[in-house]
Design an enzyme around this catalytic site. Structure first.
Site, short mmCIF file in Angstrom:
data_model
loop_
_atom_site.label_atom_id
_atom_site.label_comp_id
_atom_site.label_asym_id
_atom_site.label_seq_id
_atom_site.Cartn_x
_atom_site.Cartn_y
_atom_site.Cartn_z
N ASN A 12 0.81 -1.17 0.02
CA ASN A 12 -0.05 0.14 -0.09
C ASN A 12 0.85 1.25 -0.01
O ASN A 12 1.53 1.58 1.13
CB ASN A 12 -0.91 0.05 1.25
CG ASN A 12 -1.97 1.02 1.19
OD1 ASN A 12 -1.95 1.99 0.35
ND2 ASN A 12 -2.72 1.13 2.33
N ARG A 96 -2.44 -1.96 -3.53
CA ARG A 96 -3.84 -1.20 -3.38
C ARG A 96 -3.58 0.19 -4.53
O ARG A 96 -2.69 0.71 -4.44
CB ARG A 96 -3.78 -0.43 -2.00
CG ARG A 96 -5.00 0.14 -1.66
CD ARG A 96 -5.06 0.70 -0.25
NE ARG A 96 -6.49 1.03 -0.02
CZ ARG A 96 -7.07 1.22 0.97
NH1 ARG A 96 -6.06 1.28 2.14
NH2 ARG A 96 -8.19 1.42 1.33
N HIS A 185 -13.40 2.90 -0.65
CA HIS A 185 -13.31 1.90 0.41
C HIS A 185 -13.87 0.67 -0.11
O HIS A 185 -14.11 -0.12 0.62
CB HIS A 185 -14.06 2.18 1.71
CG HIS A 185 -13.40 3.42 2.53
ND1 HIS A 185 -14.51 4.19 2.96
CD2 HIS A 185 -12.38 3.67 2.93
CE1 HIS A 185 -13.74 5.24 3.71
NE2 HIS A 185 -12.52 4.76 3.66
N ARG A 246 -13.00 15.40 7.37
CA ARG A 246 -13.77 15.79 6.05
C ARG A 246 -15.04 16.15 6.52
O ARG A 246 -15.80 15.60 7.30
CB ARG A 246 -13.72 14.62 4.99
CG ARG A 246 -12.48 14.48 4.31
CD ARG A 246 -12.48 13.45 3.72
NE ARG A 246 -11.41 12.34 4.03
CZ ARG A 246 -11.10 11.03 3.77
NH1 ARG A 246 -11.99 10.46 2.80
NH2 ARG A 246 -10.32 10.19 4.09
N GLU A 389 -8.78 -5.16 4.73
CA GLU A 389 -8.44 -4.70 3.37
C GLU A 389 -7.16 -5.29 2.83
O GLU A 389 -7.24 -6.01 1.81
CB GLU A 389 -8.24 -3.18 3.32
CG GLU A 389 -9.64 -2.62 3.55
CD GLU A 389 -9.35 -1.25 3.74
OE1 GLU A 389 -9.39 -0.55 5.13
OE2 GLU A 389 -9.61 -0.32 2.90
#
Ligand code: ADP
Length: 404
Positions: A12, A96, A185, A246, A389
């Protein structure tokens, strides 16, 4: 390591970091994990951890992702702390990748065309895609001949129908600029969808669910027959829920008003992505849910309001998606907050009474493991399902490596 061809390296790659995990996929065992952080600075650092061993940390020279990966590879093969005799034991590498627009609805073996697509999508994922590509290029150099697989965050959401992904803007903004909802996601939503189907004993293409991935970044997906029907993030990961930093959904005219007040596009971008959400509203200047909960408990009214805003928006999405999937088999909580925050699940579910949701206070005390948290009389099951993940990336990579 065994002779079985099942060793998968997961990468990643971020703008200044490179995280890695090594798996043996016949047993789905994580053999080692770690990261290089602060790539491109004099403070570059390697963290390396084997389950059951002390964590190693050492300063390294890593001017770019290539150097960082070389150091990771050397450590993996180190006669003392390593887990491989040689790099040739790595059978495939899973990466990823944030954004591949509308090009791929599944993970894909990397070739020149895939690299071009990742490059073409720099504009859609300006922070992540360049770093993701650097990770792939570094692996091609360090592990020549080894298959690289792109596991793409937007791919699982590609099943959204046009009426869900299109914005009601003049057509040219979609036709010319590909402005639409993509969703993010996806790797987590996919893992949790499949894990939930298994947990409930349903074939995955028959599962209806509302999946709430709640972490620093948060998103909700409506899953109909095992596929994404809608999701709360949009063109970028800014849309939808109130997140750590956010703002999530706003009247788009807020942006226009801020611009008319003299804020530049870059300033608005920074405010909405990095200075909003819990951080902006909880009165304790922290983007962390635990700090927000502690402050609310201590009587801070801003922190309490932040929790209410967070839960209110989530309940709004769950209500909508509940309807769209025709009544889910389960409402699922995952991510750091979804798996661990007893209070968040409680204040969200309190707002879902009209759907017949009834939480079991005692079951809801459980954290970090797959479990049912609703009562037996609840009209819909609420469950916690830990996401993974990296394992999803490793599974997809192994599947594609095996030609499946
Ligand atoms: P990311 O999106 O960076 O992967 P995570 O999924 O790790 O984030 O989630 C991080 C969030 O989870 C933080 O807001 C953190 O406060 C929250 N969290 C972790 N453990 C708990 C807990 N026990 N109670 C409440 N919140 C928690």
């Amino acid at each position: 390591m065994s002779d079985q061809k099942d060793t998968i390296l997961v990468i990643n790659s971020g703008s200044s970091s490179l995280k890695f995990m090594l798996f043996k996929m016949s047993t789905e065992t994580m053999v080692v994990k770690g990261l290089v952080e602060r790539i491109g600075t004099p403070q570059a650092n390697l963290v390396y951890q084997r389950p059951g061993f002390d964590k190693l940390e050492q300063p390294i020279q890593a001017d770019d992702h290539g150097q960082a990966l070389d150091k990771v590879c050397a450590t993996l093969c180190d006669p003392g702390v390593g887990v491989l005799k040689s790099l040739s034991e790595v059978d495939a590498v899973g990466h990823r990748v944030l954004h591949c627009g509308e090009y791929y609805s599944d993970s894909v073996a990397v070739d020149e065309n895939v690299k071009k697509v990742i490059r073409d999508c720099f504009e859609l994922g300006p922070l992540h895609n360049p770093a993701n590509l650097q990770g792939i290029l570094a692996c091609e150099k360090a592990l020549p001949g080894v298959m690289n697989v792109a596991v793409i965050d937007t791919a699982f959401h590609q099943t959204m129908p046009k009426y869900a992904y299109l914005y009601a803007l003049p057509k040219k903004f979609y036709d010319e600029y590909k402005i639409r909802k993509y969703g993010f996601h996806g790797t987590s939503h996919k893992f949790v969808t499949y894990a939930t189907a298994e947990y409930l004993g349903k074939p995955k293409d028959e599962l209806n669910a509302v999946i709430c991935h709640l972490g620093n970044g948060s998103s909700i997906s409506a899953i109909k027959n095992g596929k994404v029907l809608d999701t709360s993030m949009g063109l970028t990961p800014l849309a939808g829920l109130v997140m750590g930093t956010r703002c999530g959904d706003l009247d788009p005219a807020v942006v226009l008003t801020m611009a008319r007040k003299g804020y530049s596009i870059d300033e608005i971008d920074k405010i909405m992505n990095k200075q909003s959400g819990l951080l902006a509203i909880n009165g304790v200047n922290s983007s962390d849910m635990r700090d927000t909960e502690a402050a609310a408990k201590a009587g801070n009214p801003d922190a309490q309001n932040a929790l209410d805003m967070f839960a209110h928006r989530i309940a709004f999405y769950i209500g909508g998606y509940f309807t769209l999937v025709g009544g889910p088999d389960a409402i699922v909580f995952t991510g750091g907050i979804g798996e661990n925050s007893v209070n968040s699940r409680k204040i969200i579910c309190e707002r879902l009474k009209a759907l017949g949701v009834e939480l079991d206070e005692e079951r809801n005390q459980q954290r970090g493991k797959a479990c049912v948290i609703s009562s037996d009389s609840s009209k819909v099951k609420c469950i916690v399902m830990p996401t993974n993940e990296e394992l999803m990336i490793a599974r997809d990579t192994y599947r594609i490596f095996q030609g499946k």
